[in-house]
Design a protein around this motif. Structure first.
Motif, PDB file in Angstrom:
ATOM      1  N   ALA A  81       0.851  -1.190   0.000  1.00 50.15           N
ATOM      2  CA  ALA A  81       0.000   0.000   0.000  1.00 50.15           C
ATOM      3  C   ALA A  81       0.887   1.241   0.000  1.00 50.15           C
ATOM      4  O   ALA A  81       1.940   1.266   0.646  1.00 50.15           O
ATOM      5  N   PRO A  82       0.506   2.284  -0.742  1.00 46.98           N
ATOM      6  CA  PRO A  82       1.351   3.478  -0.835  1.00 46.98           C
ATOM      7  C   PRO A  82       1.481   4.208   0.488  1.00 46.98           C
ATOM      8  O   PRO A  82       0.548   4.260   1.279  1.00 46.98           O
ATOM      9  N   LEU A  83       2.669   4.765   0.691  1.00 44.60           N
ATOM     10  CA  LEU A  83       2.942   5.557   1.882  1.00 44.60           C
ATOM     11  C   LEU A  83       3.068   7.026   1.503  1.00 44.60           C
ATOM     12  O   LEU A  83       3.612   7.358   0.444  1.00 44.60           O
ATOM     13  N   GLU A  84       2.560   7.891   2.371  1.00 42.58           N
ATOM     14  CA  GLU A  84       2.719   9.327   2.160  1.00 42.58           C
ATOM     15  C   GLU A  84       4.145   9.730   2.513  1.00 42.58           C
ATOM     16  O   GLU A  84       4.640   9.414   3.593  1.00 42.58           O
ATOM     17  N   PRO A  91      13.579  12.433   9.764  1.00 40.15           N
ATOM     18  CA  PRO A  91      13.853  11.352   8.814  1.00 40.15           C
ATOM     19  C   PRO A  91      12.594  11.002   8.015  1.00 40.15           C
ATOM     20  O   PRO A  91      11.484  11.420   8.366  1.00 40.15           O
ATOM     21  N   TRP A  92      12.765  10.225   6.958  1.00 37.54           N
ATOM     22  CA  TRP A  92      11.616   9.784   6.176  1.00 37.54           C
ATOM     23  C   TRP A  92      10.758   8.825   6.984  1.00 37.54           C
ATOM     24  O   TRP A  92      11.286   7.896   7.617  1.00 37.54           O
ATOM     25  N   PRO A  93       9.437   9.008   6.974  1.00 35.28           N
ATOM     26  CA  PRO A  93       8.540   8.129   7.732  1.00 35.28           C
ATOM     27  C   PRO A  93       8.221   6.841   6.977  1.00 35.28           C
ATOM     28  O   PRO A  93       7.069   6.545   6.670  1.00 35.28           O
ATOM     29  N   VAL A  94       9.262   6.070   6.664  1.00 33.88           N
ATOM     30  CA  VAL A  94       9.077   4.798   5.965  1.00 33.88           C
ATOM     31  C   VAL A  94       9.734   3.697   6.775  1.00 33.88           C
ATOM     32  O   VAL A  94      10.749   3.908   7.423  1.00 33.88           O
ATOM     33  N   ASP A  95       9.132   2.525   6.731  1.00 31.32           N
ATOM     34  CA  ASP A  95       9.665   1.375   7.452  1.00 31.32           C
ATOM     35  C   ASP A  95      10.845   0.830   6.668  1.00 31.32           C
ATOM     36  O   ASP A  95      10.681   0.310   5.574  1.00 31.32           O
ATOM     37  N   SER A  96      12.045   0.952   7.211  1.00 29.62           N
ATOM     38  CA  SER A  96      13.238   0.479   6.509  1.00 29.62           C
ATOM     39  C   SER A  96      13.691  -0.890   6.987  1.00 29.62           C
ATOM     40  O   SER A  96      14.794  -1.328   6.690  1.00 29.62           O
ATOM     41  N   THR A  97      12.840  -1.586   7.738  1.00 30.08           N
ATOM     42  CA  THR A  97      13.183  -2.941   8.159  1.00 30.08           C
ATOM     43  C   THR A  97      13.084  -3.867   6.961  1.00 30.08           C
ATOM     44  O   THR A  97      12.030  -4.003   6.355  1.00 30.08           O
ATOM     45  N   ALA A  98      14.161  -4.502   6.617  1.00 27.94           N
ATOM     46  CA  ALA A  98      14.219  -5.318   5.398  1.00 27.94           C
ATOM     47  C   ALA A  98      13.618  -6.694   5.632  1.00 27.94           C
ATOM     48  O   ALA A  98      14.296  -7.701   5.761  1.00 27.94           O
TER      49      ALA A  98
END
Length: 215
Positions: A81-84, A91-98
């Motif tokens: 699902a797209p993230l805003e 920092p960027w509000p994105v989950d960077s857990t790989a």
């Protein structure tokens, strides 16, 4: 009134040439963060063509409904699902857990995206936003991860085509801070954030895909 799914002719024309490069750069299972997903067409096309990728689209708030329509219609398990995201945030509000692609490093799990991809964004914004895009990409990428940037670029301060000169005039008329950037300046900017330029790929309509790797 229901929101209709948008369609970009330009996006439809260039996605196959872009995909041909991405298939080479991203041949192994990995997580890709897309910056400025626009209509969502690239996200659907790439995720469908390369099911080994986990594709995370992002864009400004006003673009999210369109991307979600494309995502829902495609119903692909590897398309998130797209993230805003506004790249000027820090920092960027994105989950960077790989998830599913973590590697052991000093007995600890490494987080971060394997790749960051962006198409037709750099020339639409001012230089300070480009700086923040590269800064943020460097922060969320794993060591050895790739930044892949598609769009038109100038060469040694000159336009590479009449069409690019016309595009630049149109861009500056709508936003004086925007415009086509010089390839060498972008490469130098990337180096300042630990992103080494690996190769430049020539693509149709006087566009290029610049590939960088986090060192």
């Amino acid at each position: 009134m229901p929101f209709s799914k948008p369609f970009s002719e330009a996006c439809a024309r260039n996605q196959q040439p872009i995909a041909a490069i991405l298939e080479t750069c991203l041949s192994r299972p990995c997580r890709v963060l897309e910056i400025g997903s626009g209509t969502g067409q690239h996200a659907v096309f790439m995720a469908r063509l390369m099911p080994h990728l986990h594709w995370q689209p992002t864009d400004l708030a006003e673009a999210i409904p369109a991307i979600e329509l494309w995502r829902k219609d495609a119903n692909l398990p590897n398309l998130a699902a797209p993230l805003e995201l506004d790249v000027n945030q820090s920092p960027w509000p994105v989950d960077s857990t790989a998830k599913g692609t973590k590697r052991e490093k000093n007995d600890a799990e490494e987080s971060g995206y394997d790749a960051v991809f962006t198409a037709n964004t750099v020339h639409f914004v001012g230089w300070s936003t480009v700086e923040n895009l590269f800064r943020g990409a460097a922060e969320v990428l794993k060591e050895g991860g790739q930044l892949l940037v598609y769009g038109p670029f100038n060469e040694n301060g000159s336009y590479t085509s009449t069409g690019n000169a016309q595009l630049d005039s149109w861009l500056k008329a709508r936003d004086p801070d925007s415009g086509i950037k010089d390839r060498s300046a972008v490469i130098a900017l990337a180096a300042g954030y630990g992103l080494e330029h690996e190769h430049t790929n020539a693509l149709p309509a006087n566009n290029e895909l610049l590939a960088f790797r986090k060192i």
